[in-house]
Write an enzyme that holds these catalytic residues in place. Structure first.
Site, mmCIF file in Angstrom:
data_model
loop_
_atom_site.group_PDB
_atom_site.id
_atom_site.type_symbol
_atom_site.label_atom_id
_atom_site.label_comp_id
_atom_site.label_asym_id
_atom_site.label_seq_id
_atom_site.Cartn_x
_atom_site.Cartn_y
_atom_site.Cartn_z
ATOM 1 C CG HIS A 187 41.889 62.109 0.640
ATOM 2 N ND1 HIS A 187 40.876 62.229 1.565
ATOM 3 C CD2 HIS A 187 43.052 62.306 1.323
ATOM 4 C CE1 HIS A 187 41.401 62.508 2.763
ATOM 5 N NE2 HIS A 187 42.724 62.549 2.634
ATOM 6 C CG HIS A 225 40.654 63.337 6.696
ATOM 7 N ND1 HIS A 225 39.866 63.059 7.790
ATOM 8 C CD2 HIS A 225 41.226 62.151 6.342
ATOM 9 C CE1 HIS A 225 39.960 61.778 8.089
ATOM 10 N NE2 HIS A 225 40.761 61.191 7.228
ATOM 11 C CE1 TYR A 280 44.393 68.038 3.522
ATOM 12 C CE2 TYR A 280 43.437 65.889 3.938
ATOM 13 C CZ TYR A 280 44.370 66.859 4.244
ATOM 14 O OH TYR A 280 45.264 66.668 5.253
HETATM 15 C C1 LIG Z 1 50.330 60.199 10.397
HETATM 16 C C2 LIG Z 1 48.959 60.156 9.781
HETATM 17 C C3 LIG Z 1 48.821 60.432 8.444
HETATM 18 C C4 LIG Z 1 47.565 60.360 7.831
HETATM 19 N N1 LIG Z 1 47.458 60.567 6.494
HETATM 20 C C5 LIG Z 1 46.283 60.364 5.865
HETATM 21 C C6 LIG Z 1 46.198 60.399 4.459
HETATM 22 O O1 LIG Z 1 47.188 60.585 3.742
HETATM 23 N N2 LIG Z 1 44.981 60.197 3.906
HETATM 24 C C7 LIG Z 1 43.867 59.949 4.655
HETATM 25 O O2 LIG Z 1 42.777 59.782 4.103
HETATM 26 N N3 LIG Z 1 43.925 59.879 5.989
HETATM 27 C C8 LIG Z 1 45.101 60.047 6.605
HETATM 28 N N4 LIG Z 1 45.185 59.901 7.971
HETATM 29 C C9 LIG Z 1 43.992 59.431 8.697
HETATM 30 C C10 LIG Z 1 44.013 57.895 8.771
HETATM 31 O O3 LIG Z 1 43.883 57.319 7.490
HETATM 32 C C11 LIG Z 1 42.868 57.358 9.661
HETATM 33 O O4 LIG Z 1 41.635 57.734 9.086
HETATM 34 C C12 LIG Z 1 42.981 57.915 11.078
HETATM 35 O O5 LIG Z 1 44.304 57.752 11.570
HETATM 36 C C13 LIG Z 1 42.019 57.189 12.034
HETATM 37 O O6 LIG Z 1 42.339 55.816 12.115
HETATM 38 P P1 LIG Z 1 43.106 55.199 13.404
HETATM 39 O O7 LIG Z 1 42.282 55.588 14.604
HETATM 40 O O8 LIG Z 1 43.089 53.706 13.154
HETATM 41 O O9 LIG Z 1 44.478 55.783 13.445
HETATM 42 C C14 LIG Z 1 46.420 60.017 8.605
HETATM 43 C C15 LIG Z 1 46.570 59.754 9.973
HETATM 44 C C16 LIG Z 1 47.819 59.815 10.561
HETATM 45 C C17 LIG Z 1 47.944 59.466 12.020
#
Ligand SMILES: Cc1cc2nc3c(=O)[nH]c(=O)nc-3n(C[C@H](O)[C@H](O)[C@H](O)COP(=O)(O)O)c2cc1C
Length: 370
Positions: A181, A184, A186
């Site tokens: 990862h 975002h 981190y």
């Molecule tokens: C509830 C939630 C939890 C997430 N947790 C993570 C995570 O643990 N690791 C990560 O890399 N991204 C995480 N994300 C980001 C998603 O992996 C993804 O990149 C983001 O939702 C955009 O995609 P989407 O438009 O299809 O939702 C999270 C997003 C949401 C909504």
């Protein structure tokens, strides 16, 4: 009876290294905050197996690499024997249905507070700069972040080694591979982006220096489990929790090019159009230069629906499309895409809540909707 309709691009097969994927709709890593005491729970067996299809790729929720890696309530880890054992039945359930399962390994760095840290110590980071007090986040309690401690240069190899060990543990738990990862805001992102990283050692300053930490982790993990089992998630354009960069285009390109040296399986990149609240924004940027530069499998994520995913595959802008919120709310998302069926709406209020059922395993399958 044979299905005569031609497959939509998203549902065509793809060979990712040694993995034969039957389609290109990938489950995004999604923190679910239901791993009590940092240990994956039996209810995750149902959650992940609901989202498994034969030959489909799933990326597990962000999973801590060490006892300094956590920053959210009830997120899983993979640094203890108990955690490894707890992952096993979850991974087995995904494999029993023919899925391919990667573990996302994670360190939050400064997005944490004393309560999540051993002995109440300060979270660690590339920096000890405080956050802007005006900062807001939907998922993090900004007011309670504890100012971070800057890692000494000599401490960095230990953190790299934590990632290596976590990857080793993930393979022991049965995962097919790991996703590092690096997105975002981190820890890895805190080293990579120049709005956060203010170091003067070999991990700060130039692009090469700021991405050194990420590449050291990639190398250590690839040496441990094999580059053919390693992916990385990156977000050069993101600016979540102040982790922006002054030249994201150059950064993204450098990331893609420098990763080629390690021959890793995939690079998973976040679309520049996605803002920190996961809403779409106007941007002149695209991931195309990175897609062209990276020689492995290229995954894209961020605001995709069925049509945009099909277009990305048809136009060769990506090999695989990752779905977060839509897959969370539609456990049978590939099937719904196949049938062009209506989708369940996600309920944001239940994203980071601890209920083992509500907002987690209770989204209906197509057959169940009247
Ligand atoms: C509830 C939630 C939890 C997430 N947790 C993570 C995570 O643990 N690791 C990560 O890399 N991204 C995480 N994300 C980001 C998603 O992996 C993804 O990149 C983001 O939702 C955009 O995609 P989407 O438009 O299809 O939702 C999270 C997003 C949401 C909504």
């Amino acid at each position: 009876m044979a299905d005569e309709t031609p497959a939509i691009p998203l549902l065509t097969p793809y060979k990712m290294g040694k993995f034969s994927l039957s389609h290109r709709v990938v489950l995004a890593p999604l923190t679910r905050s239901r791993s009590f005491g940092n240990v994956p729970q039996p209810h995750a067996i149902l959650y992940y197996s609901q989202r498994t299809s034969k030959g489909g790729l799933l990326i597990a929720e962000a999973t801590g690499v060490s006892n300094t890696a956590q920053g959210y309530p009830e997120t899983p880890g993979i640094w203890t024997k108990e955690q490894v054992e707890a992952w096993k039945p979850i991974v087995d359930a995904v494999h029993a249905k023919g899925g391919i399962f990667f573990c996302q390994i994670w360190h939050v760095g400064r997005l944490s507070n004393r309560d999540f840290q051993p002995n109440g110590q300060a979270p660690i980071s590339s920096t000890d700069k405080p956050f802007n007090p005006q900062l807001q986040s939907s998922a993090i309690d900004v007011a309670h972040l504890t100012p971070s401690r800057r890692l000494g240069t000599d401490e960095i190899p230990q953190i790299v080694d934590d990632f290596r060990l976590a990857a080793k543990n993930a393979i022991e738990a049965g995962f097919d591979g790991v996703e590092i990862h690096g997105a975002h805001g981190y820890l890895i992102d805190q080293f990579t982006k120049d709005h956060v990283n203010d170091r003067t050692d070999q991990y700060g300053g130039s692009l090469e220096n700021r991405f050194r930490f990420a590449l050291e982790i990639v190398e250590a993990v690839a040496n441990e489990i094999g580059a053919d089992k390693v992916g990385i998630k990156l977000d050069p354009f993101g600016d979540y929790m102040e982790s922006g960069d002054s030249n994201p285009e150059a950064l993204g390109l450098y990331m893609a090019e420098s990763l080629n040296k390690y021959g890793i399986l995939y690079c998973h990149m976040v679309e520049p159009r996605i803002n920190p609240a996961l809403e779409k924004r106007e941007t002149p940027h695209s991931l195309l230069p990175m897609r062209k530069a990276f020689r492995g499998t290229f995954l894209v994520v961020g605001g995709y629906d069925r049509e945009e995913g099909n277009n990305a595959i048809a136009e060769n802008r990506a090999d695989l499309v990752v779905y977060g919120r839509l897959f969370l709310a539609n456990p049978d998302l590939p099937r719904r895409f196949k049938l062009n069926a209506p989708l369940n709406k996600y309920n944001r209020d239940t994203f980071y809540t601890p209920d083992p059922v509500v907002g987690y395993t209770d989204y209906p399958f197509l057959e169940d909707t009247s």
